[in-house]
Motif scaffolding. Structure first.
Motif, mmCIF file in Angstrom:
data_model
loop_
_atom_site.group_PDB
_atom_site.id
_atom_site.type_symbol
_atom_site.label_atom_id
_atom_site.label_comp_id
_atom_site.label_asym_id
_atom_site.label_seq_id
_atom_site.Cartn_x
_atom_site.Cartn_y
_atom_site.Cartn_z
ATOM 1 N N LYS A 99 12.059 17.913 5.890
ATOM 2 C CA LYS A 99 12.450 16.577 6.727
ATOM 3 C C LYS A 99 11.416 15.664 7.192
ATOM 4 C CE LYS A 99 14.186 16.620 11.577
ATOM 5 N NZ LYS A 99 14.409 17.303 12.847
ATOM 6 N N LYS A 100 10.126 16.322 7.087
ATOM 7 C CA LYS A 100 8.843 15.261 7.179
ATOM 8 C C LYS A 100 8.760 14.254 6.106
ATOM 9 C CE LYS A 100 5.149 14.042 9.692
ATOM 10 N NZ LYS A 100 5.270 13.433 10.951
ATOM 11 N N MET A 101 9.137 14.673 4.988
ATOM 12 C CA MET A 101 8.974 14.039 3.681
ATOM 13 C C MET A 101 9.852 12.955 3.928
ATOM 14 S SD MET A 101 9.564 15.203 -0.339
ATOM 15 C CE MET A 101 11.298 15.512 0.133
ATOM 16 N N ASN A 102 11.184 13.202 4.208
ATOM 17 C CA ASN A 102 12.160 12.355 4.232
ATOM 18 C C ASN A 102 12.014 11.154 5.286
ATOM 19 O OD1 ASN A 102 13.663 13.471 2.085
ATOM 20 N ND2 ASN A 102 14.968 14.803 3.704
ATOM 21 N N SER A 103 11.253 11.412 6.377
ATOM 22 C CA SER A 103 10.986 10.665 7.429
ATOM 23 C C SER A 103 9.961 9.447 6.698
ATOM 24 C CB SER A 103 10.505 11.240 8.566
ATOM 25 O OG SER A 103 9.110 11.732 8.394
ATOM 26 N N TYR A 104 9.139 10.247 5.962
ATOM 27 C CA TYR A 104 7.994 9.207 5.206
ATOM 28 C C TYR A 104 8.684 8.170 4.282
ATOM 29 C CZ TYR A 104 3.842 11.647 6.887
ATOM 30 O OH TYR A 104 3.115 12.458 7.932
ATOM 31 N N TYR A 105 9.787 8.805 3.533
ATOM 32 C CA TYR A 105 10.717 7.850 2.533
ATOM 33 C C TYR A 105 11.413 6.869 3.560
ATOM 34 C CZ TYR A 105 9.540 10.676 -1.398
ATOM 35 O OH TYR A 105 9.199 11.492 -2.532
ATOM 36 N N GLU A 106 11.796 7.264 4.628
ATOM 37 C CA GLU A 106 12.532 6.344 5.334
ATOM 38 C C GLU A 106 11.647 5.003 6.072
ATOM 39 O OE1 GLU A 106 14.384 8.321 8.404
ATOM 40 O OE2 GLU A 106 15.903 9.552 6.928
ATOM 41 N N MET A 107 10.413 5.402 6.291
ATOM 42 C CA MET A 107 9.413 4.465 6.545
ATOM 43 C C MET A 107 9.204 3.348 5.434
ATOM 44 S SD MET A 107 6.562 7.016 8.630
ATOM 45 C CE MET A 107 6.789 7.849 9.826
ATOM 46 N N LEU A 108 9.167 3.792 4.207
ATOM 47 C CA LEU A 108 8.948 2.762 3.117
ATOM 48 C C LEU A 108 9.629 1.541 3.522
ATOM 49 C CD1 LEU A 108 8.736 5.179 0.130
ATOM 50 C CD2 LEU A 108 6.989 4.285 1.703
ATOM 51 N N ALA A 110 10.922 -0.168 5.902
ATOM 52 C CA ALA A 110 10.574 -0.892 7.038
ATOM 53 C C ALA A 110 9.109 -0.987 7.789
ATOM 54 C CB ALA A 110 11.263 -0.355 8.494
ATOM 55 N N CYS A 111 8.209 -0.364 6.671
ATOM 56 C CA CYS A 111 6.845 -0.317 7.290
ATOM 57 C C CYS A 111 5.971 -1.752 6.813
ATOM 58 C CB CYS A 111 6.176 0.875 6.594
ATOM 59 S SG CYS A 111 5.823 0.945 4.985
ATOM 60 N N ASP A 112 4.839 -1.802 7.306
ATOM 61 C CA ASP A 112 3.926 -2.989 7.002
ATOM 62 C C ASP A 112 3.563 -2.824 5.220
ATOM 63 O OD1 ASP A 112 1.348 -4.349 6.453
ATOM 64 O OD2 ASP A 112 1.696 -4.892 8.648
ATOM 65 N N PRO A 113 3.379 -3.563 4.678
ATOM 66 C CA PRO A 113 3.337 -3.468 3.002
ATOM 67 C C PRO A 113 1.869 -2.724 2.908
ATOM 68 C CG PRO A 113 4.320 -5.807 3.451
ATOM 69 C CD PRO A 113 4.049 -4.894 4.755
ATOM 70 N N LYS A 114 1.145 -3.065 3.803
ATOM 71 C CA LYS A 114 -0.193 -2.410 3.361
ATOM 72 C C LYS A 114 -0.192 -0.735 3.847
ATOM 73 C CE LYS A 114 -2.364 -3.085 8.034
ATOM 74 N NZ LYS A 114 -1.241 -2.977 9.140
ATOM 75 N N ASP A 115 0.722 -0.355 4.352
ATOM 76 C CA ASP A 115 0.897 1.136 4.710
ATOM 77 C C ASP A 115 1.940 1.795 3.640
ATOM 78 O OD1 ASP A 115 -0.741 1.324 6.954
ATOM 79 O OD2 ASP A 115 0.925 0.453 8.201
#
Length: 512
Positions: A99-108, A110-115
């Motif tokens: 679940k945590k891994m999928n949340s990181y993939y979802e962030m990709l 919409a996140c700031d390119p530097k992150d």
């Protein structure tokens, strides 16, 4: 380095000391079997090392970050849950990581390119961990477990409340194995397992790359899994770094040596005490007598060898029966109007002994509960002889927290004196303070013996047993076999132990 180090362990119930400065250790990949007669304290020791009890003295030290799990012979869990939900909880941490891994993939997205690289790296790290722990093969792992233990046939959506005691025991065992701790602690894991599932468990444990400690009275099972043996007797644990079969030979030699040393020490003590009595008041020898008295006080006395407390059970016979003892006529049994076994037709005749066989959950106990009028038949009927006097040993029984063996027997026979009840219990191997301890604190074998003692107080001509050998040590099983064999009436027996019913019964009634 030891995963567990136990030193100087002491523990007592009331005034009975169970352990005398016990030492014990678990090394990485140790495959240990813990053996000893009923009542020596094996289950208590497991509860101590699993931190369910606090010792009176000594140390119990687990290595940091070692994960252990304990399968108790009287395990209690929340039964209002499906088999699948209960078992899958073994992978709860991995599902949380996914679940945590999928949340990181979802962030990709919409996140700031530097992150971006940071979140991608976080996700990749978790994915590597999941792959390392075979997360993506969970279905295969689960399938192997539920099929190997025969659980799949129950239906994984079935709630634990709908299962028999034996079926639930299998589910608890599956969950423990899937948890895959660093150390497995198991108390009587083969109770309620069919022969094929015991063989599967033996293979599983032999391939287990970590450590385990198993208590069992199934000698064939012990032969197959035990590479290190700890024997508990005379309040001492002795380690044997050898397979179980070899241990049996070694133990016989050690027992003979210990008995010789004990007898020699007792003779020495008597001679010394006689010398003290004769010389303590003589002016010329009083110093010698005082010196020997001090020596005796400092002497580390050997415990008297604990012999097996035999069972001398006699099931009293009431009266003769006619030719037809029990007749099943198109009997269908089950729960909540759902059939388990259908259209049963069978005739038990005069003085016959029958064993009912079949895999766990097939309906063996359901038949007994039906003919004992615990549950109602779905259809069809059964008919006992009009002169039938029944004596029933249930598979499971709950005891109140404060009930001891004497209270338990007196509930059924309230006019009996303490002395009479103690005599009855003694014939079942329950002596001294065991009769006064809360039954819930006793071993499974001791609890079984108390229930068998109750059966000896009732005159009957039909004995009905549902898994009576669970928890009994080999000598006690042999004694029970003799008692049932000597009974002149009819017997209906459910057991999963082939070697117990062989030579005892006239009929094998097997369901597949």
């Amino acid at each position: 380095m030891a995963l567990l180090e136990v030193s100087g362990l002491k523990f007592k119930y009331d005034d009975k000391e169970l352990f005398n400065s016990v030492d014990f250790r678990i090394l990485p990949q140790d495959h240990i079997v813990l053996v000893g007669e009923n009542g020596t304290g094996k289950s208590t020791f497991m509860n101590l090392i699993s931190k369910n009890l606090i010792p009176d003295a000594g140390k119990i030290e687990w290595l940091n970050n070692i994960k252990y799990a304990y399968l108790d012979q009287h395990l209690k869990v929340n039964n209002d849950i499906s088999i699948k939900d209960y078992i899958i909880d073994a992978f709860k941490d991995l599902f949380e990581k996914e679940k945590k891994m999928n949340s990181y993939y979802e962030m990709l997205s919409a996140c700031d390119p530097k992150d971006y690289d940071k979140y991608l790296d976080y996700a990749n790290q978790i994915q590597e961990e999941l792959e390392k722990k075979n997360f993506y093969w969970i279905d295969s792992t689960l399938g192997n477990m539920v099929n190997g233990l025969g659980i799949a046939e129950y239906g994984l959506d079935t709630h634990l409340t709908k299962l028999s005691g034996g079926q639930r025991a299998k589910v608890y065992l599956a969950k423990l194995l899937l948890d895959a701790p660093d150390v497995l602690l198991m108390d009587e894991p083969t109770n309620f397992l069919d022969k094929e599932h015991i063989e599967w468990l033996a293979r599983y444990l032999n391939d287990f790359k970590k450590a385990f400690v198993v208590i069992s009275h199934d000698e064939e099972f012990l032969n197959n899994i035990g590479m290190v043996v700890y024997n508990l007797s005379n309040k001492v644990l002795t380690r044997y770094n050898m397979p179980y079969k070899k241990y049996l030979e070694e133990k016989k030699l050690r027992d003979e040596k210990y008995l010789s040393e004990y007898n020699n020490q007792q003779a020495f003590i008597k001679r010394t005490e006689d010398f003290i009595k004769k010389n303590i008041v003589r002016a010329t020898t009083t110093k010698q007598a005082q010196s020997r008295r001090k020596m005796l006080e400092r002497l580390e006395k050997l415990e008297k060898p604990k012999n097996h407390e035999p069972m001398h059970l006699t099931f009293p016979f009431s009266r003769g029966l006619g030719q037809e003892v029990l007749k099943l006529d198109n009997l269908t049994v089950g729960y909540d109007n759902k059939p388990v076994l259908e259209n049963l037709n069978f005739l038990l005749e005069h003085n016959q002994k029958v064993v009912i066989l079949g895999q766990n959950g097939i309906g063996k106990s359901t038949i007994l509960k039906t003919i004992m009028d615990v549950i109602k038949p779905i259809s069809g009927k059964y008919k006992w002889n009009n002169s039938a006097d029944l004596n029933y040993f249930k598979q499971e029984e709950e005891f109140k927290d404060d009930v001891n063996a004497i209270n338990y027997l007196r509930y059924f026979y309230h006019l009996k004196t303490d002395g009479e009840l103690r005599s009855i219990l003694a014939l079942a191997g329950i002596k001294g303070e065991l009769a006064l301890r809360p039954i819930k604190t006793l071993s499974g074998g001791e609890q079984t013996k108390i229930r068998l003692a109750l059966m000896t107080m009732k005159k009957s001509n039909i004995l009905v047993f549902d898994e009576p050998t669970n928890h009994l040590d080999p000598l006690s099983k042999a004694e029970l076999w003799e008692s049932i064999s000597a009974f002149p009436g009819s017997v209906i027996l459910v057991t999963h132990e082939d070697d117990f019913y062989e030579g005892l019964v006239d009929i094998k009634l097997e369901f597949k």
